[in-house]
Design a protein around this motif. Structure first.
Motif, PDB file in Angstrom:
ATOM      1  N   ALA A  55       1.112  -1.365  -0.386  1.00  0.00           N
ATOM      2  CA  ALA A  55       0.094  -0.084   0.012  1.00  0.00           C
ATOM      3  C   ALA A  55       1.068   1.195  -0.286  1.00  0.00           C
ATOM      4  O   ALA A  55       0.654   2.492  -0.737  1.00  0.00           O
ATOM      5  CB  ALA A  55      -0.814   0.127   1.607  1.00  0.00           C
ATOM      6  N   ASN A  56       2.377   1.290   0.628  1.00  0.00           N
ATOM      7  CA  ASN A  56       2.898   2.485   0.917  1.00  0.00           C
ATOM      8  C   ASN A  56       3.450   2.783  -0.252  1.00  0.00           C
ATOM      9  O   ASN A  56       3.047   4.060  -1.236  1.00  0.00           O
ATOM     10  CB  ASN A  56       3.167   2.240   2.330  1.00  0.00           C
ATOM     11  CG  ASN A  56       4.979   1.719   1.246  1.00  0.00           C
ATOM     12  OD1 ASN A  56       4.385   0.286   1.080  1.00  0.00           O
ATOM     13  ND2 ASN A  56       5.257   1.100   3.145  1.00  0.00           N
ATOM     14  N   SER A  57       3.467   1.528  -0.825  1.00  0.00           N
ATOM     15  CA  SER A  57       4.304   1.613  -1.947  1.00  0.00           C
ATOM     16  C   SER A  57       3.871   1.994  -3.626  1.00  0.00           C
ATOM     17  O   SER A  57       3.746   3.237  -4.359  1.00  0.00           O
ATOM     18  CB  SER A  57       5.073   0.691  -2.809  1.00  0.00           C
ATOM     19  OG  SER A  57       5.636   0.923  -4.059  1.00  0.00           O
ATOM     20  N   ILE A  58       2.421   2.093  -3.578  1.00  0.00           N
ATOM     21  CA  ILE A  58       1.146   2.819  -4.159  1.00  0.00           C
ATOM     22  C   ILE A  58       0.964   3.637  -4.417  1.00  0.00           C
ATOM     23  O   ILE A  58       0.976   4.313  -5.048  1.00  0.00           O
ATOM     24  CB  ILE A  58       0.029   1.436  -4.899  1.00  0.00           C
ATOM     25  CG1 ILE A  58       0.404   0.081  -5.284  1.00  0.00           C
ATOM     26  CG2 ILE A  58      -1.247   2.052  -5.234  1.00  0.00           C
ATOM     27  CD1 ILE A  58      -0.552  -0.888  -5.213  1.00  0.00           C
ATOM     28  N   LYS A  59       0.554   4.391  -3.186  1.00  0.00           N
ATOM     29  CA  LYS A  59       0.542   5.485  -2.128  1.00  0.00           C
ATOM     30  C   LYS A  59       1.481   6.561  -2.925  1.00  0.00           C
ATOM     31  O   LYS A  59       1.516   7.742  -3.727  1.00  0.00           O
ATOM     32  CB  LYS A  59       0.038   5.265  -1.027  1.00  0.00           C
ATOM     33  CG  LYS A  59      -1.220   5.186  -0.436  1.00  0.00           C
ATOM     34  CD  LYS A  59      -1.623   5.756   0.554  1.00  0.00           C
ATOM     35  CE  LYS A  59      -3.281   4.388   1.196  1.00  0.00           C
ATOM     36  NZ  LYS A  59      -4.214   4.913   2.675  1.00  0.00           N
ATOM     37  N   ASP A 114      -8.025  10.215 -13.342  1.00  0.00           N
ATOM     38  CA  ASP A 114      -9.490   9.665 -13.380  1.00  0.00           C
ATOM     39  C   ASP A 114      -9.654   8.503 -13.112  1.00  0.00           C
ATOM     40  O   ASP A 114     -10.744   8.081 -12.423  1.00  0.00           O
ATOM     41  CB  ASP A 114      -9.734   9.827 -14.560  1.00  0.00           C
ATOM     42  CG  ASP A 114     -10.237  11.461 -15.582  1.00  0.00           C
ATOM     43  OD1 ASP A 114     -10.941  12.267 -15.301  1.00  0.00           O
ATOM     44  OD2 ASP A 114      -9.162  12.137 -15.527  1.00  0.00           O
ATOM     45  N   LEU A 115      -8.958   7.337 -13.938  1.00  0.00           N
ATOM     46  CA  LEU A 115      -8.648   5.828 -13.985  1.00  0.00           C
ATOM     47  C   LEU A 115      -7.252   5.551 -13.233  1.00  0.00           C
ATOM     48  O   LEU A 115      -6.286   5.890 -13.984  1.00  0.00           O
ATOM     49  CB  LEU A 115      -9.379   5.361 -14.795  1.00  0.00           C
ATOM     50  CG  LEU A 115      -9.467   3.849 -15.192  1.00  0.00           C
ATOM     51  CD1 LEU A 115     -10.434   2.890 -13.910  1.00  0.00           C
ATOM     52  CD2 LEU A 115      -9.850   3.236 -15.911  1.00  0.00           C
ATOM     53  N   TYR A 116      -7.502   4.797 -12.068  1.00  0.00           N
ATOM     54  CA  TYR A 116      -6.121   4.152 -12.229  1.00  0.00           C
ATOM     55  C   TYR A 116      -5.677   2.358 -12.062  1.00  0.00           C
ATOM     56  O   TYR A 116      -6.601   2.381 -11.299  1.00  0.00           O
ATOM     57  CB  TYR A 116      -5.905   4.896 -10.264  1.00  0.00           C
ATOM     58  CG  TYR A 116      -4.409   5.031  -9.742  1.00  0.00           C
ATOM     59  CD1 TYR A 116      -3.330   5.156 -10.575  1.00  0.00           C
ATOM     60  CD2 TYR A 116      -3.611   4.777  -8.349  1.00  0.00           C
ATOM     61  CE1 TYR A 116      -1.690   4.857 -10.618  1.00  0.00           C
ATOM     62  CE2 TYR A 116      -2.534   4.976  -8.962  1.00  0.00           C
ATOM     63  CZ  TYR A 116      -1.371   4.679  -9.241  1.00  0.00           C
ATOM     64  OH  TYR A 116      -0.061   4.677  -8.653  1.00  0.00           O
ATOM     65  N   GLN A 117      -5.015   1.933 -12.455  1.00  0.00           N
ATOM     66  CA  GLN A 117      -5.106   1.235 -12.613  1.00  0.00           C
ATOM     67  C   GLN A 117      -4.086  -0.483 -12.060  1.00  0.00           C
ATOM     68  O   GLN A 117      -3.240   0.347 -12.474  1.00  0.00           O
ATOM     69  CB  GLN A 117      -5.230   0.529 -13.813  1.00  0.00           C
ATOM     70  CG  GLN A 117      -5.848   1.203 -15.054  1.00  0.00           C
ATOM     71  CD  GLN A 117      -5.800   1.158 -16.183  1.00  0.00           C
ATOM     72  OE1 GLN A 117      -6.210   0.964 -16.828  1.00  0.00           O
ATOM     73  NE2 GLN A 117      -5.020   2.094 -16.907  1.00  0.00           N
ATOM     74  N   GLY A 176      -6.956  -2.388  -2.014  1.00  0.00           N
ATOM     75  CA  GLY A 176      -6.774  -1.469  -1.327  1.00  0.00           C
ATOM     76  C   GLY A 176      -6.766  -0.261  -1.099  1.00  0.00           C
ATOM     77  O   GLY A 176      -6.722   0.682  -0.477  1.00  0.00           O
ATOM     78  N   ALA A 177      -5.362  -0.155  -1.320  1.00  0.00           N
ATOM     79  CA  ALA A 177      -4.730   1.888  -1.393  1.00  0.00           C
ATOM     80  C   ALA A 177      -5.512   2.445  -2.309  1.00  0.00           C
ATOM     81  O   ALA A 177      -5.377   3.553  -2.471  1.00  0.00           O
ATOM     82  CB  ALA A 177      -3.293   0.882  -2.357  1.00  0.00           C
ATOM     83  N   ILE A 178      -5.917   1.547  -3.197  1.00  0.00           N
ATOM     84  CA  ILE A 178      -6.301   1.955  -4.697  1.00  0.00           C
ATOM     85  C   ILE A 178      -7.783   2.927  -4.163  1.00  0.00           C
ATOM     86  O   ILE A 178      -8.288   4.369  -4.009  1.00  0.00           O
ATOM     87  CB  ILE A 178      -6.883   1.082  -5.815  1.00  0.00           C
ATOM     88  CG1 ILE A 178      -4.946   0.705  -6.299  1.00  0.00           C
ATOM     89  CG2 ILE A 178      -7.624   2.072  -6.657  1.00  0.00           C
ATOM     90  CD1 ILE A 178      -5.074   1.325  -7.712  1.00  0.00           C
ATOM     91  N   ALA A 179      -8.233   2.193  -3.441  1.00  0.00           N
ATOM     92  CA  ALA A 179      -9.349   2.348  -2.333  1.00  0.00           C
ATOM     93  C   ALA A 179      -9.662   3.861  -1.348  1.00  0.00           C
ATOM     94  O   ALA A 179     -10.052   4.225  -1.360  1.00  0.00           O
ATOM     95  CB  ALA A 179     -10.620   1.128  -2.070  1.00  0.00           C
ATOM     96  N   ASP A 180      -8.338   3.452  -1.220  1.00  0.00           N
ATOM     97  CA  ASP A 180      -7.595   5.179  -0.492  1.00  0.00           C
ATOM     98  C   ASP A 180      -7.420   6.306  -1.480  1.00  0.00           C
ATOM     99  O   ASP A 180      -7.849   7.092  -0.845  1.00  0.00           O
ATOM    100  CB  ASP A 180      -7.051   4.852   0.166  1.00  0.00           C
ATOM    101  CG  ASP A 180      -7.070   3.428   1.902  1.00  0.00           C
ATOM    102  OD1 ASP A 180      -8.225   3.203   1.926  1.00  0.00           O
ATOM    103  OD2 ASP A 180      -5.773   2.896   2.644  1.00  0.00           O
ATOM    104  N   LEU A 181      -7.457   5.727  -2.441  1.00  0.00           N
ATOM    105  CA  LEU A 181      -6.923   6.868  -2.918  1.00  0.00           C
ATOM    106  C   LEU A 181      -8.042   7.919  -3.472  1.00  0.00           C
ATOM    107  O   LEU A 181      -8.152   8.811  -3.454  1.00  0.00           O
ATOM    108  CB  LEU A 181      -5.681   6.776  -3.927  1.00  0.00           C
ATOM    109  CG  LEU A 181      -4.498   6.247  -3.896  1.00  0.00           C
ATOM    110  CD1 LEU A 181      -3.800   5.619  -4.463  1.00  0.00           C
ATOM    111  CD2 LEU A 181      -3.635   7.347  -3.296  1.00  0.00           C
TER     112      LEU A 181
END
Ligand SMILES: NC(=O)c1ccc[n+]([C@@H]2O[C@H](COP(=O)([O-])OP(=O)(O)OC[C@H]3O[C@@H](n4cnc5c(N)ncnc54)[C@H](OP(=O)(O)O)[C@@H]3O)[C@@H](O)[C@H]2O)c1
Length: 323
Positions: free
Chosen positions: A104-108, A124-127, A142-147
């Motif tokens: 998660a921390n890396s994706i953020k 607009d769309l993060y994949q 989960g990290a995408i959902a947080d973003l």
């Protein structure tokens, strides 16, 4: 240009989006040989002028260079496009290869750097680019959902995921789109994936619809033999025998049908992808403005039933030979 709703989202995309992997350039194991940034900028601006309303990129394309070029090309025009980018693929420190990383921390952190390169404050769309490693797909999603909650991302999507993997993550947050490979010579998603996406309101944006240039009608064995060493296609099985000849024979068989409609084979290949049930859009790669002008000239189904049947018969025959 017609617009199509992407899955459950409020994004309405034109059937064709501009793919910008090749725009990331060469000098890396997944590059496309030398690329002139001025050509790339003109290709992006021309695509938007033509009415194409979305672009697909990734941090992985040229170590972020593709995103940087898009940021430059869209100065003052950000609001005219839907920007789709990807995360979860990192480069080894020596730049020799890539690997999947979905912590998660890396994706953020990746998201912050993509926003900077794209010169925008939202994606607009993060994949998720690849489901690698498989055991971390829930954490990455989960990290995408947080973003999304933080407003940095409008919708989350995935790429190269199987149906089983999508089932696992959709419990955490809805999936707006899947980005799978799909073309006349790569039909692996038809049986299971496309029906699943339709049933679950997941939009499908097909990548490599012209099989990385093989279905454009312009690819020749001489061109393939002359690919620079930093063009990844040099090592791809599709660009080697016997697959190369089989695919180029399909192109030759389609050429007369395309010509009776005044279209290049490339456009016929795109129209074919876009008319398959469950496909929302096709991500069309271009490295110069004339390429996107040519391929996107029409997305209308301009074939009679007999012509459509003839195209499908040739595609099926090619599939048998490739199997
Ligand atoms: N999610 C993933 O894992 C993944 C993987 C692959 C691609 N993608 C996305 O999908 C996009 C499209 O896929 P792709 O770039 O692999 O393949 P593609 O769209 O099937 O082919 C694009 C290539 O075809 C050639 N071309 C395009 N228009 C042409 C024309 N009018 N005449 C002659 N040649 C033409 C260009 O290369 P040359 O001029 O060099 O031949 C161009 O780079 C990518 O840019 C990327 O955004 C995603």
């Amino acid at each position: 240009m017609e617009k199509r709703k992407l899955g459950y989202s409020d994004l309405h995309i034109t059937p064709v989006g501009l793919g910008t992997w090749a725009i990331g350039g060469g000098e890396n194991p997944y590059g496309w040989g030398p690329q002139d940034d001025n050509d790339s900028i003109k290709a992006i601006q021309r695509a938007v002028d033509l009415g194409i309303n979305w672009l697909d990129t990734a941090k992985g394309y040229g170590h972020g260079h593709s995103e940087e070029v898009i940021g430059q090309a869209l100065k003052g025009r950000r609001d005219q496009v839907i920007l789709a980018t990807k995360c979860g693929i990192l480069w080894k420190e020596d730049g020799s290869d890539i690997y999947g990383h979905l912590k998660a921390n890396s994706i953020k952190a990746e998201c912050e750097s993509s926003l900077e390169r794209l010169q925008t404050d939202y994606i607009d769309l993060y994949q998720i680019h690849w489901p690698l490693p498989d055991e971390d797909i829930e954490e990455g999603w989960g990290a995408i959902a947080d973003l999304v909650k933080e407003g940095k991302v409008r919708y989350g999507g995935v790429s190269n995921f199987s149906v089983e993997q999508m089932k696992r993550i959709q419990k955490i947050h809805p999936i707006a789109s899947l980005q799978p490979p799909y073309s006349m010579v790569n039909r692996g998603i038809e049986k299971e994936t496309l029906p699943f996406c339709t049933d679950n309101q997941i939009g499908v944006i097909a990548y490599s619809p012209m099989q990385a240039g093989l279905l454009t009608g312009k690819m020749t064995k001489e061109r393939v033999a002359a690919f620079p060493t930093d063009d990844w296609r040099k090592g791809s099985p599709d660009f080697q025998e016997p697959r190369l000849s089989t695919i180029l024979n399909l192109v030759d068989a389609l050429r007369p049908i395309a010509e009776t409609k005044g279209l290049p084979v490339a456009t016929l290949a795109l129209i074919w992808v876009l008319h398959q049930p469950g496909v929302t859009g096709a991500i069309v790669g271009a490295r110069r403005p004339d390429q996107i002008e040519e391929t996107s000239q029409t997305m209308e189904l301009v074939l009679t039933e007999e012509e459509w049947a003839a195209v499908n018969a040739r595609v099926a025959e090619c599939e048998r030979q490739l199997a």
